[in-house]
Write an enzyme that holds these catalytic residues in place. Sequence first.
Site, PDB file in Angstrom:
ATOM      1  N   ASN A  10     -13.191 -30.451 -18.797  1.00  0.00           N
ATOM      2  CA  ASN A  10     -11.998 -29.725 -19.239  1.00  0.00           C
ATOM      3  C   ASN A  10     -11.144 -30.715 -20.043  1.00  0.00           C
ATOM      4  O   ASN A  10     -10.382 -31.493 -19.482  1.00  0.00           O
ATOM      5  CB  ASN A  10     -11.256 -29.213 -17.994  1.00  0.00           C
ATOM      6  N   ARG A  88     -14.713 -26.278 -21.014  1.00  0.00           N
ATOM      7  CA  ARG A  88     -13.640 -25.324 -21.290  1.00  0.00           C
ATOM      8  C   ARG A  88     -13.296 -25.436 -22.773  1.00  0.00           C
ATOM      9  O   ARG A  88     -13.050 -26.525 -23.280  1.00  0.00           O
ATOM     10  CB  ARG A  88     -12.404 -25.667 -20.463  1.00  0.00           C
ATOM     11  N   HIS A 177      -5.377 -18.606 -20.706  1.00  0.00           N
ATOM     12  CA  HIS A 177      -5.539 -18.832 -19.255  1.00  0.00           C
ATOM     13  C   HIS A 177      -6.618 -17.920 -18.679  1.00  0.00           C
ATOM     14  O   HIS A 177      -6.625 -17.630 -17.480  1.00  0.00           O
ATOM     15  CB  HIS A 177      -4.222 -18.572 -18.478  1.00  0.00           C
ATOM     16  N   ARG A 238       8.241 -23.708 -23.801  1.00  0.00           N
ATOM     17  CA  ARG A 238       8.020 -22.640 -24.787  1.00  0.00           C
ATOM     18  C   ARG A 238       8.942 -21.461 -24.488  1.00  0.00           C
ATOM     19  O   ARG A 238       9.145 -21.124 -23.313  1.00  0.00           O
ATOM     20  CB  ARG A 238       6.570 -22.146 -24.736  1.00  0.00           C
ATOM     21  N   GLU A 384     -10.050 -23.490 -12.148  1.00  0.00           N
ATOM     22  CA  GLU A 384     -10.774 -23.283 -13.408  1.00  0.00           C
ATOM     23  C   GLU A 384     -12.130 -23.964 -13.386  1.00  0.00           C
ATOM     24  O   GLU A 384     -13.115 -23.426 -13.898  1.00  0.00           O
ATOM     25  CB  GLU A 384      -9.947 -23.843 -14.579  1.00  0.00           C
TER      26      GLU A 384
END
Length: 399
Positions: A10, A88, A177, A238, A384
């Site tokens: 990842n 990923r 995600h 953000r 993940e």
Amino acid sequence: MSGNAVLVINGGSSSVKFAVFRENAAQPDCYGQASGLGTAQASLTYTLNDNEHSDTLPSANHHCALEKILAGLDQAGVLQSIQAVGHRVVHGGHQATQAVVLSPDTRQRIEDNIEFAPLHNPANLAGIEACEKQSPALPQVAVFDTAFHSTLPAIAHTYAVPVSWRQQLGVRRFGFHGINHHYIAETAGRILRAENLPSRIVSAHLGNGCSVCAIKDGKSVDTSMGFTPLEGLVMGSRCGDLDPGLAEYLCAKLDVNIETLTRQLNRDSGLLGVSGSSSDMRKVLQASAEGQTDATLAVELFCYRLAKYIASYLVPLGSIEMIVFSAGIGEHSAHIRQRTVQWLSALGFALDDTANHASPAKQQSIRNISAAHSRPVYVIPANEEWMIAQLTFQQLLSL
Ligand code: ADP
């Protein structure tokens, strides 16, 4: 190490996380992280057979870090049982509907999508190239963060903009995600099936980036991030949803171009912008507890926006049978969960105070935190790496 295994990579902009999973194993045999890549402080930490190790990697880039990781796995006798590497990859574009074994075409697609994910796709490609160089015989599988959202119906992925923008420029909502939302879909789906409840879940992934996903019968039917990961919830730095009309006004008043404004909406906004102090939820909660009103506003705005998104998913789902909190904030902040679920009592949700404030030792586990009279609310720690491993094993069957 015996049994078939896959290596999961990842790659982030300055880090590489990795894990080795045997087939059907819930936990990795080995996992770790190279961080601070490209800086003098770069380091490697990993756990192998429950023993922790660390090493320095001064000025290492992705290639050097992966060389070191693979050499370490080789020395420990792990590399020999690895059948494939699962990577990923953040953006697979609209063609990515599932994980794929890397071919020249797929690699080209990841390169073509750099314009949609300029920070992430190059880091993901660096991981792929480094593994190919180190172990050319191993199949490489790309697991896309956007693929889980390829099931969004047109009414959920279409922006109300001219048809030519959509057809010629590929303007649409992608969602992100997806790997963790997919993991939650499977895990929460199993729990609901065991209770004979319909599989209608809202998954809230709350890390530095935050998104919610409406999941019906295992499929993503709506999600809060859009063409980029800027849309939707209030995040660490953000802004999330904003009136597009603000862009022209701000560019003129601040005398900046659109690139500068976009950077500020990505890096200087969200919790950081509202609190004026930090993008890190722990620090913002601390500042709020110390009486800083801007920090309190940031926390309240975060929960209010999140609750509004969750409630809105009653439309695509018909009913919300379970809410799941995941990732750094979702797993660890009882306060954020409590303030969010307080807005949702009309939908039949309430928390059990004791379960919501579980001890840190319990925080790594999947747990039900809802009150006895409530519909289920769960905390499911993000996983993940495990999901990438499962999707990689599935792709190996096609070889
Ligand atoms: P990333 O998206 O980078 O993987 P994480 O999933 O690690 O991020 O989440 C990072 C966020 O989780 C930060 O805002 C951090 O402050 C928050 N967090 C971690 N632990 C806690 C905690 N105990 N209480 C509140 N927030 C926490």
